[in-house]
Write an enzyme that holds these catalytic residues in place. Structure first.
Site, PDB file in Angstrom:
ATOM      1  N   SER A 184       0.851  -1.191   0.000  1.00 57.60           N
ATOM      2  CA  SER A 184       0.000   0.000   0.000  1.00 57.60           C
ATOM      3  C   SER A 184       0.886   1.240   0.000  1.00 57.60           C
ATOM      4  CB  SER A 184      -0.962  -0.022   1.190  1.00 57.60           C
ATOM      5  OG  SER A 184      -1.858   1.071   1.139  1.00 57.60           O
ATOM      6  N   HIS A 188      -2.777  -1.221  -3.154  1.00 61.00           N
ATOM      7  CA  HIS A 188      -3.927  -0.342  -2.953  1.00 61.00           C
ATOM      8  C   HIS A 188      -3.799   0.872  -3.869  1.00 61.00           C
ATOM      9  CE1 HIS A 188      -4.317  -2.002   1.436  1.00 61.00           C
ATOM     10  NE2 HIS A 188      -4.733  -2.861   0.519  1.00 61.00           N
ATOM     11  N   ASP A 228      -4.361  -4.688   6.228  1.00 60.32           N
ATOM     12  CA  ASP A 228      -4.745  -5.585   5.138  1.00 60.32           C
ATOM     13  C   ASP A 228      -3.592  -6.536   4.829  1.00 60.32           C
ATOM     14  OD1 ASP A 228      -6.306  -6.643   3.090  1.00 60.32           O
ATOM     15  OD2 ASP A 228      -5.500  -5.237   1.603  1.00 60.32           O
TER      16      ASP A 228
END
Length: 412
Positions: A228, A256, A352
């Site tokens: 991310s 992401h 995540d």
């Protein structure tokens, strides 16, 4: 704009030395809105606001911000031109680039990341949309705060929060910020593994040791990577190293990112690795030596179509507030590859990937987590490490050589 000696919280308590923020955008409406959102958080304070990059460069030493929110398209001096000048004047400055979701701006944003920007925030298409986008507000404040606090931590400084007044008859406690809970999803979260984390501090007074698992003794048949914040830079470096070694297995990446950005990221990974990288297409078979990037706005998972193992895309709700998300990819691979999974969780905010890494570890697969020092933000890899799911916690510059060693049949 001078910095006040203290920022007032909603409760009236003062926060001394908040994270200092400069906003650079040619739209006065956008500057005003972002400035108001920033000032609403007691740990943040706007110290300057400018309409173009030239004014920001001229003022950066006087205003001394910790974080700059930098628009891409501006008159006189745009964000791409201003970025290296800002970083040259103030090394260690955190720059968050804001741009609309056009292909040109996505290219510029990724270029800015390669030049030293810490992260980007996709901006709504119009100024009117900015005022009605809670997602934009949440993302920009969260990233400014997280990256600003991380920079303070690395510099040995901190935002000093006052102790709350004790409630009569109760023992005073220190206030703690809690991240929002993830949305419920159809993907199971594994139970915590008891005894995985040592709660005893080291004799030298350092952080408690983090337990790790043994690497799988099964040769990997798939490589899965999640990332991310800071991920595009980390992925480019990693694939520049492992490109020649991944010819015998498919590689799937969830970063992401919104749509448009992921297609451009895939192009960059093609150049870095010398392998074909592209957004995953629903139903396409997994092929050795190919890199599949989860497209923005879709979850990418692995499934079966007859005898073929294929990419599957779905439009299910966000997982951990992300879409695409890492957990669905990791968890979907376990029934098909089990202990033959090699996975990596790179820098990123949030947690995540931790649930999926736990499932991979429980199935006997291997998980590598990036270490705290080399991560832009140690949220995702830190969550994996703290859950006891990692086989090893490594700096970014050692992850590539470790993957190459494992893929070549050497001992991890």
């Amino acid at each position: 704009m001078p910095l006040p000696s203290a920022a007032a919280s909603a409760s009236g308590a003062a926060v001394t030395d908040p994270v200092r923020v400069m906003i650079v955008d040619d739209a006065v409406v956008v500057r005003g809105l972002i400035g108001r959102w920033i000032d609403e958080d007691p740990a943040l304070a706007v110290v300057a606001s400018h309409r173009n990059g030239r004014l920001a460069v001229e003022d950066v030493m006087r205003s001394n911000p910790d974080v700059v929110v930098l628009d891409v398209e501006m008159p006189e001096m745009d964000g791409l031109t201003a970025l290296p000048l800002l970083l040259k004047q103030k090394p260690g400055l955190v720059v968050v680039v804001a741009s609309t979701l056009t292909r040109r701006n996505a290219e510029i944003s990724l270029k800015c990341l390669s030049l030293g920007a810490a992260d980007y925030v996709p901006k709504p298409e119009s100024n009117a949309s900015v005022t009605t986008s809670p997602e934009f507000k949440t993302e920009i404040v969260q990233k400014v705060k997280t990256l600003g606090l991380r920079a303070r931590q690395r510099a040995g400084r901190a935002v000093r929060m006052p102790e709350p007044a004790p409630t009569p008859g109760m023992r005073p406690t220190t206030a703690m910020a809690h991240a929002p809970q993830p949305q419920r999803t159809p993907f199971a979260r594994p139970a915590a593994q008891p005894g995985r984390i040592s709660a005893t501090a080291r004799p030298d007074g350092g952080k408690p040791a983090i337990a790790t698992r043994a690497y799988s003794n099964v040769a990997p048949r798939v490589l899965l990577i999640g990332s991310s914040t800071g991920g595009p830079q980390a992925l480019t470096k990693l694939f520049g190293e492992i490109g020649p070694a991944i010819g015998n297995l498919p590689v799937l990446v969830t970063q992401h990112m919104p749509a448009t950005f992921t297609a451009i990221l895939a192009e960059h990974l093609t150049k870095a690795s010398g392998r074909r990288a592209a957004e995953g297409v629903h139903g396409e078979p997994l092929m050795p030596g190919r890199i599949y990037v989860a497209p923005g706005g879709k979850h990418m998972v692995i499934g079966k179509d007859g005898h073929d193992t294929v990419v599957q895309l779905n439009d299910l709700p966000p997982v951990n507030f992300c879409k695409p998300a890492v957990d669905p990819l990791f968890q979907s691979a376990v029934p098909l590859f089990g202990a033959a999974i090699l996975s990596v969780v790179l820098t990123g905010m949030g947690h995540d990937g931790a649930a999926g890494a736990g499932v991979i570890a429980k199935a006997g697969g291997s998980v590598i987590a990036q270490d705290e020092e080399s991560s832009v933000v140690w949220g995702m890899p830190g969550a994996v490490a703290q859950a006891g799911a990692a086989s090893e916690i490594l700096p970014l510059d050692q992850i590539g050589s470790k993957i190459i060693r494992i893929l070549s049949g050497g001992r991890p």
